[in-house]
Design a protein around this motif. Structure first.
Motif, PDB file in Angstrom:
ATOM      1  N   ASP A  49       4.345 -18.419  18.542  1.00 51.70           N
ATOM      2  CA  ASP A  49       4.466 -19.720  17.674  1.00 51.70           C
ATOM      3  C   ASP A  49       3.086 -20.546  17.263  1.00 51.70           C
ATOM      4  O   ASP A  49       3.331 -20.654  16.272  1.00 51.70           O
ATOM      5  CB  ASP A  49       5.678 -20.017  18.293  1.00 51.70           C
ATOM      6  CG  ASP A  49       6.668 -19.114  18.031  1.00 51.70           C
ATOM      7  OD1 ASP A  49       7.136 -18.428  17.193  1.00 51.70           O
ATOM      8  OD2 ASP A  49       7.670 -19.021  18.696  1.00 51.70           O
ATOM      9  N   ALA A 155       8.351 -25.609  23.176  1.00 52.32           N
ATOM     10  CA  ALA A 155       9.774 -26.749  22.612  1.00 52.32           C
ATOM     11  C   ALA A 155       8.621 -26.702  21.552  1.00 52.32           C
ATOM     12  O   ALA A 155       9.611 -27.443  20.398  1.00 52.32           O
ATOM     13  CB  ALA A 155      10.316 -27.272  23.436  1.00 52.32           C
ATOM     14  N   GLU A 157       5.737 -26.957  20.423  1.00 46.25           N
ATOM     15  CA  GLU A 157       5.029 -26.188  19.281  1.00 46.25           C
ATOM     16  C   GLU A 157       6.224 -24.878  18.439  1.00 46.25           C
ATOM     17  O   GLU A 157       5.406 -24.761  17.146  1.00 46.25           O
ATOM     18  CB  GLU A 157       4.623 -25.025  19.929  1.00 46.25           C
ATOM     19  CG  GLU A 157       3.114 -26.126  21.192  1.00 46.25           C
ATOM     20  CD  GLU A 157       2.431 -24.332  21.873  1.00 46.25           C
ATOM     21  OE1 GLU A 157       1.343 -24.718  21.812  1.00 46.25           O
ATOM     22  OE2 GLU A 157       3.283 -23.968  22.031  1.00 46.25           O
ATOM     23  N   ASN A 158       6.998 -24.687  18.854  1.00 45.63           N
ATOM     24  CA  ASN A 158       7.899 -23.918  17.889  1.00 45.63           C
ATOM     25  C   ASN A 158       9.026 -24.887  17.274  1.00 45.63           C
ATOM     26  O   ASN A 158       9.310 -24.220  16.500  1.00 45.63           O
ATOM     27  CB  ASN A 158       8.812 -23.234  18.738  1.00 45.63           C
ATOM     28  CG  ASN A 158       8.365 -22.274  20.350  1.00 45.63           C
ATOM     29  OD1 ASN A 158       7.130 -22.581  20.045  1.00 45.63           O
ATOM     30  ND2 ASN A 158       9.033 -22.126  21.087  1.00 45.63           N
ATOM     31  N   THR A 159       8.886 -25.979  17.208  1.00 47.53           N
ATOM     32  CA  THR A 159       9.605 -26.542  16.387  1.00 47.53           C
ATOM     33  C   THR A 159       8.399 -27.612  14.987  1.00 47.53           C
ATOM     34  O   THR A 159       9.497 -28.650  14.208  1.00 47.53           O
ATOM     35  CB  THR A 159      10.730 -27.378  16.266  1.00 47.53           C
ATOM     36  OG1 THR A 159      10.450 -28.172  17.319  1.00 47.53           O
ATOM     37  CG2 THR A 159      11.955 -26.851  17.055  1.00 47.53           C
ATOM     38  N   SER A 162       9.030 -27.814  11.087  1.00 49.87           N
ATOM     39  CA  SER A 162      10.589 -27.999  10.441  1.00 49.87           C
ATOM     40  C   SER A 162      10.686 -29.162  11.400  1.00 49.87           C
ATOM     41  O   SER A 162      12.315 -29.853  10.373  1.00 49.87           O
ATOM     42  CB  SER A 162      11.416 -26.694  11.078  1.00 49.87           C
ATOM     43  OG  SER A 162      10.993 -26.894  12.483  1.00 49.87           O
ATOM     44  N   ALA A 163      10.969 -29.664  12.198  1.00 51.65           N
ATOM     45  CA  ALA A 163      11.457 -30.491  13.335  1.00 51.65           C
ATOM     46  C   ALA A 163      10.622 -31.876  12.590  1.00 51.65           C
ATOM     47  O   ALA A 163      11.418 -32.775  12.623  1.00 51.65           O
ATOM     48  CB  ALA A 163      11.545 -30.248  14.160  1.00 51.65           C
ATOM     49  N   THR A 164       8.694 -32.243  13.025  1.00 45.94           N
ATOM     50  CA  THR A 164       8.212 -32.685  12.978  1.00 45.94           C
ATOM     51  C   THR A 164       8.028 -33.281  11.327  1.00 45.94           C
ATOM     52  O   THR A 164       7.724 -33.975  11.084  1.00 45.94           O
ATOM     53  CB  THR A 164       7.317 -32.738  13.285  1.00 45.94           C
ATOM     54  OG1 THR A 164       6.437 -31.691  13.120  1.00 45.94           O
ATOM     55  CG2 THR A 164       7.632 -32.177  15.506  1.00 45.94           C
TER      56      THR A 164
END
Length: 235
Positions: A49, A155, A157-159, A162-164
């Protein structure tokens, strides 16, 4: 100084991958073809990812190449020569006093140098926070079983997008540093190695990634080899 200049075929692939572009591997057709050949390989530390996963893999692979080569560095100029043999430079040459001072500060004053690098950068507060937290928690991650450190880093890297809200070159910078951190921790705790877990190497990766992913590799190679050989980069 003695040195082995010929790289094994596998290392040539790593050099080709990271001496050309700072865009995600999937965005360049020639690089994407090479990436497809290695992305499915069995790597315990791998996270697909992260589009810059191969930067981390190249980092530890090139360090292993150094250890199996016939090198005898005595100072900073030798470290530059070896880094350019292992990972040829692209863009501006590294052999100047400014680079020497920068890398010396990454090793000798890691936390304060990181703070200065982030403050002087154009990174968003979100990107700065991720990099600052990663370096601040590096020793804790290094003391954990690798499986736990792996879960923590992946955790993030995978978001990442979208999350940041990170995008563009900020993603490249943070992905590069997390990949190098993840593989560095695996290399240090899970392989037969005497490489010291050093937060200074990760700060050097941050400093280099602000310029390019290739520069991140070179900077961390220099500081890692200096640590192994107990060479003072800059007093």
């Amino acid at each position: 100084m003695k040195s082995v200049i010929t790289l094994p075929a596998g290392l040539f692939l790593a050099t080709v991958l990271f001496a050309c572009t700072d865009e995600p591997a999937q965005s360049s057709a020639p690089v994407a073809q090479l990436y497809a050949k290695v992305k499915s390989s069995d790597r315990t530390a791998q996270n697909l990812d992260n589009p810059y996963d191969d930067v981390g893999y190249a980092y530890t692979t090139l360090l292993s190449s150094y250890k199996t080569g016939n090198y005898n560095p005595a100072g900073f100029s030798d470290l530059l020569t070896i880094a350019n043999i292992l990972q040829p430079a692209t863009g501006s040459p590294l052999g100047n006093t400014e680079t020497q001072v920068l890398l010396g500060e990454c090793i000798n004053n890691s936390q304060s140098k990181l703070a200065a690098l982030l403050q002087q950068s154009s990174l968003s507060p979100a990107a700065r926070a991720i990099l600052s937290d990663l370096v601040t928690n590096y020793e804790k991650l290094a003391d954990e079983p690798f499986s736990e450190a792996y879960e923590t880093i992946t955790a993030i890297e995978n978001t990442m997008g979208s999350a940041t809200g990170l995008q563009g070159d900020e993603l490249r910078i943070v992905y590069t540093v997390t990949a190098m951190t993840r593989y560095s921790l695996y290399h240090s705790c899970c392989e037969d190695t005497d490489w010291e877990k050093s937060v200074g190497n990760i700060v050097a990766a941050v400093a280099g990634s602000l310029e390019s992913s290739n520069c991140a590799l070179q900077y961390s190679l220099i500081t890692s080899i200096a640590g192994l050989e107990q060479i003072q980069i800059y007093n």
